[in-house]
Design a protein around this motif. Structure first.
Motif, PDB file in Angstrom:
ATOM      1  N   GLY A  21       0.814  -1.208   0.000  1.00 46.34           N
ATOM      2  CA  GLY A  21       0.000   0.000   0.000  1.00 46.34           C
ATOM      3  C   GLY A  21       0.849   1.259   0.000  1.00 46.34           C
ATOM      4  O   GLY A  21       2.076   1.234  -0.187  1.00 46.34           O
ATOM      5  N   PHE A  22       0.191   2.394   0.204  1.00 47.05           N
ATOM      6  CA  PHE A  22       0.865   3.688   0.151  1.00 47.05           C
ATOM      7  C   PHE A  22       1.615   4.008   1.435  1.00 47.05           C
ATOM      8  O   PHE A  22       1.274   3.531   2.527  1.00 47.05           O
ATOM      9  N   HIS A  23       2.619   4.867   1.297  1.00 45.81           N
ATOM     10  CA  HIS A  23       3.335   5.444   2.435  1.00 45.81           C
ATOM     11  C   HIS A  23       3.655   6.896   2.098  1.00 45.81           C
ATOM     12  O   HIS A  23       4.043   7.203   0.964  1.00 45.81           O
ATOM     13  N   VAL A  24       3.490   7.779   3.071  1.00 39.48           N
ATOM     14  CA  VAL A  24       3.891   9.171   2.887  1.00 39.48           C
ATOM     15  C   VAL A  24       5.399   9.237   3.098  1.00 39.48           C
ATOM     16  O   VAL A  24       5.913   8.834   4.142  1.00 39.48           O
ATOM     17  N   LYS A  25       6.098   9.722   2.073  1.00 38.32           N
ATOM     18  CA  LYS A  25       7.554   9.759   2.123  1.00 38.32           C
ATOM     19  C   LYS A  25       8.069  11.134   1.726  1.00 38.32           C
ATOM     20  O   LYS A  25       7.403  11.886   1.014  1.00 38.32           O
ATOM     21  N   LYS A  26       9.285  11.436   2.184  1.00 31.84           N
ATOM     22  CA  LYS A  26      10.012  12.596   1.684  1.00 31.84           C
ATOM     23  C   LYS A  26      10.751  12.171   0.421  1.00 31.84           C
ATOM     24  O   LYS A  26      11.513  11.206   0.433  1.00 31.84           O
ATOM     25  N   VAL A  27      10.505  12.873  -0.672  1.00 37.02           N
ATOM     26  CA  VAL A  27      11.157  12.558  -1.944  1.00 37.02           C
ATOM     27  C   VAL A  27      11.793  13.823  -2.507  1.00 37.02           C
ATOM     28  O   VAL A  27      11.444  14.938  -2.123  1.00 37.02           O
ATOM     29  N   ALA A  28      12.734  13.618  -3.415  1.00 31.32           N
ATOM     30  CA  ALA A  28      13.398  14.766  -4.044  1.00 31.32           C
ATOM     31  C   ALA A  28      12.395  15.566  -4.875  1.00 31.32           C
ATOM     32  O   ALA A  28      11.594  14.996  -5.622  1.00 31.32           O
ATOM     33  N   THR A  29      12.418  16.871  -4.742  1.00 32.04           N
ATOM     34  CA  THR A  29      11.520  17.731  -5.513  1.00 32.04           C
ATOM     35  C   THR A  29      12.001  17.802  -6.962  1.00 32.04           C
ATOM     36  O   THR A  29      13.186  18.061  -7.209  1.00 32.04           O
ATOM     37  N   PRO A  30      11.104  17.549  -7.934  1.00 26.48           N
ATOM     38  CA  PRO A  30      11.510  17.639  -9.339  1.00 26.48           C
ATOM     39  C   PRO A  30      11.913  19.057  -9.696  1.00 26.48           C
ATOM     40  O   PRO A  30      11.483  20.033  -9.065  1.00 26.48           O
ATOM     41  N   GLN A  31      12.729  19.170 -10.732  1.00 25.47           N
ATOM     42  CA  GLN A  31      13.251  20.470 -11.151  1.00 25.47           C
ATOM     43  C   GLN A  31      12.725  20.830 -12.537  1.00 25.47           C
ATOM     44  O   GLN A  31      12.475  19.960 -13.368  1.00 25.47           O
ATOM     45  N   PRO A  32      12.564  22.122 -12.807  1.00 31.34           N
ATOM     46  CA  PRO A  32      12.065  22.530 -14.121  1.00 31.34           C
ATOM     47  C   PRO A  32      13.102  22.290 -15.206  1.00 31.34           C
ATOM     48  O   PRO A  32      14.304  22.322 -14.966  1.00 31.34           O
ATOM     49  N   GLY A  33      12.599  22.045 -16.416  1.00 32.63           N
ATOM     50  CA  GLY A  33      13.468  21.844 -17.558  1.00 32.63           C
ATOM     51  C   GLY A  33      12.689  22.097 -18.828  1.00 32.63           C
ATOM     52  O   GLY A  33      11.537  22.551 -18.795  1.00 32.63           O
ATOM     53  N   LEU A  34      13.290  21.806 -19.942  1.00 37.65           N
ATOM     54  CA  LEU A  34      12.621  22.007 -21.225  1.00 37.65           C
ATOM     55  C   LEU A  34      11.324  21.205 -21.288  1.00 37.65           C
ATOM     56  O   LEU A  34      11.315  20.001 -21.011  1.00 37.65           O
ATOM     57  N   GLY A  35      10.232  21.888 -21.620  1.00 35.63           N
ATOM     58  CA  GLY A  35       8.965  21.201 -21.836  1.00 35.63           C
ATOM     59  C   GLY A  35       8.179  20.849 -20.605  1.00 35.63           C
ATOM     60  O   GLY A  35       7.140  20.194 -20.706  1.00 35.63           O
ATOM     61  N   ASN A  36       8.603  21.277 -19.408  1.00 36.90           N
ATOM     62  CA  ASN A  36       7.836  20.916 -18.223  1.00 36.90           C
ATOM     63  C   ASN A  36       7.624  22.102 -17.294  1.00 36.90           C
ATOM     64  O   ASN A  36       8.246  23.153 -17.426  1.00 36.90           O
ATOM     65  N   ALA A  37       6.694  21.886 -16.384  1.00 38.46           N
ATOM     66  CA  ALA A  37       6.429  22.847 -15.316  1.00 38.46           C
ATOM     67  C   ALA A  37       6.381  22.089 -14.000  1.00 38.46           C
ATOM     68  O   ALA A  37       5.944  20.932 -13.951  1.00 38.46           O
ATOM     69  N   ILE A  38       6.827  22.728 -12.950  1.00 35.34           N
ATOM     70  CA  ILE A  38       6.681  22.183 -11.600  1.00 35.34           C
ATOM     71  C   ILE A  38       5.486  22.879 -10.962  1.00 35.34           C
ATOM     72  O   ILE A  38       5.425  24.103 -10.900  1.00 35.34           O
ATOM     73  N   VAL A  39       4.526  22.057 -10.523  1.00 35.52           N
ATOM     74  CA  VAL A  39       3.272  22.593  -9.991  1.00 35.52           C
ATOM     75  C   VAL A  39       3.187  22.292  -8.505  1.00 35.52           C
ATOM     76  O   VAL A  39       3.419  21.139  -8.069  1.00 35.52           O
ATOM     77  N   TRP A  40       2.893  23.323  -7.728  1.00 38.94           N
ATOM     78  CA  TRP A  40       2.581  23.131  -6.316  1.00 38.94           C
ATOM     79  C   TRP A  40       1.117  22.710  -6.238  1.00 38.94           C
ATOM     80  O   TRP A  40       0.226  23.457  -6.634  1.00 38.94           O
ATOM     81  N   ILE A  41       0.874  21.500  -5.767  1.00 34.27           N
ATOM     82  CA  ILE A  41      -0.460  20.921  -5.803  1.00 34.27           C
ATOM     83  C   ILE A  41      -1.296  21.419  -4.626  1.00 34.27           C
ATOM     84  O   ILE A  41      -0.939  21.196  -3.461  1.00 34.27           O
ATOM     85  N   GLU A  42      -2.390  22.073  -4.928  1.00 40.20           N
ATOM     86  CA  GLU A  42      -3.315  22.509  -3.871  1.00 40.20           C
ATOM     87  C   GLU A  42      -4.413  21.485  -3.634  1.00 40.20           C
ATOM     88  O   GLU A  42      -4.910  21.339  -2.512  1.00 40.20           O
ATOM     89  N   ALA A  43      -4.829  20.773  -4.681  1.00 43.39           N
ATOM     90  CA  ALA A  43      -5.928  19.810  -4.553  1.00 43.39           C
ATOM     91  C   ALA A  43      -5.762  18.747  -5.632  1.00 43.39           C
ATOM     92  O   ALA A  43      -5.703  19.074  -6.817  1.00 43.39           O
ATOM     93  N   ALA A  44      -5.691  17.473  -5.215  1.00 39.32           N
ATOM     94  CA  ALA A  44      -5.487  16.365  -6.149  1.00 39.32           C
ATOM     95  C   ALA A  44      -6.724  15.478  -6.168  1.00 39.32           C
ATOM     96  O   ALA A  44      -7.241  15.083  -5.118  1.00 39.32           O
ATOM     97  N   ALA A  45      -7.196  15.155  -7.356  1.00 41.68           N
ATOM     98  CA  ALA A  45      -8.437  14.394  -7.516  1.00 41.68           C
ATOM     99  C   ALA A  45      -8.284  12.949  -7.045  1.00 41.68           C
ATOM    100  O   ALA A  45      -7.280  12.286  -7.313  1.00 41.68           O
ATOM    101  N   ILE A  46      -9.319  12.464  -6.359  1.00 42.81           N
ATOM    102  CA  ILE A  46      -9.463  11.045  -6.028  1.00 42.81           C
ATOM    103  C   ILE A  46     -10.723  10.565  -6.738  1.00 42.81           C
ATOM    104  O   ILE A  46     -11.820  11.051  -6.460  1.00 42.81           O
TER     105      ILE A  46
END
Length: 373
Positions: A21-46
């Motif tokens: 099952g799931f676990h809440v973990k600390k993971v490396a924050t992705p970095q911006p690059g060509l063709g992408n955006a880093i989004v701070w998630i306020e609300a994620a759909a279930i």
């Protein structure tokens, strides 16, 4: 090179194996690059079947480990050097349908389904592996759709969390657009008592159609009709209880017909339901059927289908043009406003078991469940 505005790590809901099952973990924050955006998630759909996807109940194939999730609403935290419109702080809808840039046929659904082509598998196992059950997510630039926050929130009364309901509304909008439903046409939506079918009723009404909502649950059908009429008093909506008998249900539909179009969202457990055949008996010449579910029992006499020029179209989700038009409709005020649109249940990442359970239970027209990371 790391962005100075992003933390080195962030919290995410990680699925290592189905068994653990799931676990809440600390993971490396992705970095911006060509063709992408880093989004701070306020609300994620279930969504209603997220629990079944991640506990193995549905045979969906996706890579592991991964950060779970699907679509979301958030704010741009950082962008790559090729972004021309997206800016930090901007509110965006993050869409879960990802296409290969050099081959749009390589399509997959973020963090729940790897797709059917080698190209889709390459992307879903690699650069676009992780979903939005996290504080930050890396997404393709083209999957981040700007939202007019002043209009939607201050003007129309939606909260940022309520806007995640776009995730449900977009799917039937894609199907209805695909079969060119027009204002004033009569559309059967079945089953209409689930998350996507219920959303389909609201979308069809907002598009100006007359709706016949079919389902087995009379209590939910009554709630659905009352909900629609309370928020859209001029809506034209009827309900038909499904009996499971092809001709009995066909007779009930004929009384309300003729039918111009049908949108089907059959879940796996209803794959043999005869409701599509029932609708075909009541359909006019030139009628159209959008197949967005998993019904295997769709054909009546081929001579009738041919003689009435009935067309069937399969549809996976929606197209980019559909999303852009839908957002215009929402910002124009064509949907119920504020809390008349949706009742949103909010959970923390740590409460993922309760959240996924609620996602399966709190489903139907005007119901949404989200994580607020």
């Amino acid at each position: 090179m790391a962005s100075a505005n992003l933390p080195a790590e962030h919290r995410a809901l990680v699925l290592d194996t189905i068994e653990d099952g799931f676990h809440v973990k600390k993971v490396a924050t992705p970095q911006p690059g060509l063709g992408n955006a880093i989004v701070w998630i306020e609300a994620a759909a279930i969504i209603s079947y997220h629990r079944e996807v991640y506990n193995g109940g549905r045979n969906y194939v996706f890579p592991k480990p991964l950060v779970g999730g699907l679509s979301a609403v958030g704010r741009i935290a950082a962008v790559g050097p090729d972004a021309t419109v997206l800016k930090p702080g901007q509110l965006v809808y993050v869409d879960c349908v990802i296409h290969g840039r050099d081959n749009p046929d390589d399509t997959f659904l973020l963090a729940i389904y790897e797709g059917v082509t080698e190209g889709a598998r390459k992307l879903s196992h690699g650069v676009w592996r992780d979903g939005c059950f996290a504080e930050y997510a890396k997404m393709p630039l083209e999957n981040c759709y700007p939202l007019d926050e002043a209009r939607l929130c201050a003007g129309l009364g939606y909260t940022v969390q309520d806007l995640v309901y776009i995730n449900y509304l977009l799917v039937p909008f894609g199907g209805l657009r695909d079969i060119r439903v027009e204002p004033g046409e009569t559309v059967v939506i079945c089953p209409a008592t689930g998350g996507y079918g219920g959303a389909g009723v609201q979308v069809a009404v907002s598009m100006g159609a007359r709706v016949i909502a079919m389902g087995r649950n009379e209590k939910e059908l009554a709630r659905l009709k009352e909900y629609v009429l309370n928020s859209t008093p001029n809506a034209s909506i009827e309900t038909v209880k499904m009996t499971g008998d092809e001709m009995t249900d066909a007779a009930a539909l004929k009384v309300l017909g003729p039918i111009d179009a049908m949108l089907d969202f059959s879940p796996p457990q209803a794959s043999q339901s005869p409701h599509i055949k029932s609708a075909l008996w009541a359909m006019r010449r030139g009628g159209r059927v959008s197949l967005m579910g998993l019904n295997e029992n769709i054909m009546i006499s081929p001579f009738m289908v041919i003689g009435k020029n009935i067309s069937f179209k399969g549809k996976l989700m929606y197209e980019r043009e559909d999303i852009l038009l839908f957002i215009k409709m929402l910002e124009s005020g064509l949907f119920p406003r504020g809390k008349n649109l949706v009742d949103t249940k909010v959970f923390k990442l740590e409460d993922w078991k309760e959240a996924l359970d609620m996602g399966a239970e709190h489903t139907g027209l005007g119901k949404s469940v989200i994580f607020a990371p």
